[in-house]
Structures are given as C-alpha cells and as structure tokens.
Design a protein around this motif. Sequence first.
Motif, short mmCIF file in Angstrom:
data_model
loop_
_atom_site.label_atom_id
_atom_site.label_comp_id
_atom_site.label_asym_id
_atom_site.label_seq_id
_atom_site.Cartn_x
_atom_site.Cartn_y
_atom_site.Cartn_z
N ALA A 1 -3.97 69.06 121.41
CA ALA A 1 -4.74 68.19 120.71
C ALA A 1 -5.61 67.36 121.98
O ALA A 1 -6.68 67.03 121.59
CB ALA A 1 -3.87 67.29 120.10
N LEU B 1 -1.99 66.40 114.49
CA LEU B 1 -0.61 66.69 114.49
C LEU B 1 0.16 66.25 113.26
O LEU B 1 0.17 64.99 112.72
CB LEU B 1 -0.04 65.72 115.83
N LYS C 1 0.84 68.29 121.69
CA LYS C 1 0.18 67.03 122.13
C LYS C 1 -0.99 67.58 123.02
O LYS C 1 -2.09 67.01 123.50
CB LYS C 1 1.08 66.16 122.63
N LYS D 1 -10.87 63.30 119.95
CA LYS D 1 -9.79 62.73 118.85
C LYS D 1 -10.37 63.05 117.57
O LYS D 1 -11.27 62.80 117.34
CB LYS D 1 -9.80 61.05 118.89
N ALA E 1 0.77 71.45 116.02
CA ALA E 1 -0.76 71.25 115.88
C ALA E 1 -1.40 72.12 114.61
O ALA E 1 -0.73 72.76 114.28
CB ALA E 1 -1.26 71.95 117.05
N ILE F 1 -7.87 68.16 116.45
CA ILE F 1 -6.81 68.51 116.14
C ILE F 1 -5.87 67.75 115.74
O ILE F 1 -5.61 66.62 116.21
CB ILE F 1 -6.32 69.31 117.47
#
Length: 256
Positions: free
Chosen positions: A222, A232, A219, A227, A256, A230
Amino acid sequence: NFHVIIHQNDPLNASFSLVGIDASIANAFRRILIAEIPTLAIETVYYYNNTSIVQDEVLALRLGLIPLTGNREGLRWLHRFHKPTDDNPDGTPIQDNTTVVLELDIACDFADDYDEKIKKGENDPKALYKNAHVYAKDLKYSLTGRQNEYFLGKENAIRPVNPDILLTKMRPGQAIKLEAHCVKSIGADHAKYSPVAPATYRLLPKIDITKPILGQDAKKFAGCFRKGVIGLQRVTEEEASVANSGYEGHAGEKKA
C-alpha cells in the motif's frame, strides 16, 4: 477497447477519461491542446495616446494575454498568421481575412456629483470618477471588409471571453486611445495563443491483485502508491475457512 468518458464539459472547464490507451497518447493530446490549436490574440498595438500610469509595453502585454472569442465559422475563416522569415520576409499580409481590429478609446473624468460625494465622505474611486477602471469589455470590435459576413452582431463579434479582466486604473486627466490588431496563431509560437491554461493528465491504472498479500507485505504494498489507492482490510473467518484461498490460518490479519 479504447473509449472516452466525459466527466465535465463546460465553457471554461473540461474533464474526461481516456480508457484503454497508452499514457504517451494521452500526453500527445495534452500537448496538442497546449500548442497546436489555433486561437485569436492581440499581436500588435498602435498607440495614439496613453497618459495612464501603465507603460505602453506593459499595457500591450496585458492586452495580448486577453482570451478572445467570436463567431466560430468566422474564426475558422481567418487565415493563420506567420511572422516574417528568411524564406518569407514579408510574412502574412494585413487584410480582412488575417487581421481583426479592436479599438480602445477611454478617458477618466470626475463624476457629475463628485463634490456632493466628497462632502459625504465617499472614497471609492469608481464612484468618484468616470472610467476609473479600464476593463477588457472596453475594447470595441471594428468591422473590416468581409468580416461583416461572420462577425456582425453582439453574439458574433470578436470580444473578450471574460469582460471583467482589469487592464489598468486611471484618474481624471488620464486617457488611453489605441488600436489593437489581432491575428490567429498557435501556442507553439507564443503562449498567449494557447487555448488552455492549464492542460494536465494523470494515470489511473487498474490494479489486479492476483494472489493474497498479507501482514507487513500488505502495508509495504500500500505504501508504494498514493494514499487511498490500495485499501487494507482484515481477513474474515469466512475467507480463512476457504481451502486453497491463501488466507487459511490468517483470520484477523490485514490484507491488501
């Protein structure tokens, strides 16, 4: 290896990717587009008459910002304009291979059926008056000297890129008559000579994740990027069952 990918190449818009090149080189291309490519623009305006509500200086500024186009070979044939300096006090002389002349001679008057339209309640100035709006297309090119070898004909003549640029509005009794001299120069001299508006670039780096990034670390990783850069995903049972994959015992966790 360096290569170029063209995404869009229209008369008014272009978009392309420079792959395998440093960002400083891409920025150099951007700066060249803005400041180093010669274009044609109105430099000097001579007024014979201007009774419109727009002052001479303001109208001259609007005229200078009109993008112009014409025969490509002719535009290359024109010499670049240089303003007077201490080393060259005379600057570039006014002649057929340095200066293009555009003329504007327009007057506003009542429409032929003005009284009839008023009785019907018409209130649109463009319907009630002739030449209520003055547009870039009202500028007329005047051939000079050897320019007829390049700019003869409607398709070759010097003309606005967008003919519908509004210059001013007039009412009956008002008129404009002027002569505009256009010269070729670069955006480094004045923004009106810049052929692009705007020219931008953005970095699209390739990110290789060399080892697993899991849980809160994924997290945080990323969050270091915009936005969508990366993604998830959850570690699958199949991935967690592979020996030495780094995902052993982490099935269901985000990666990731």
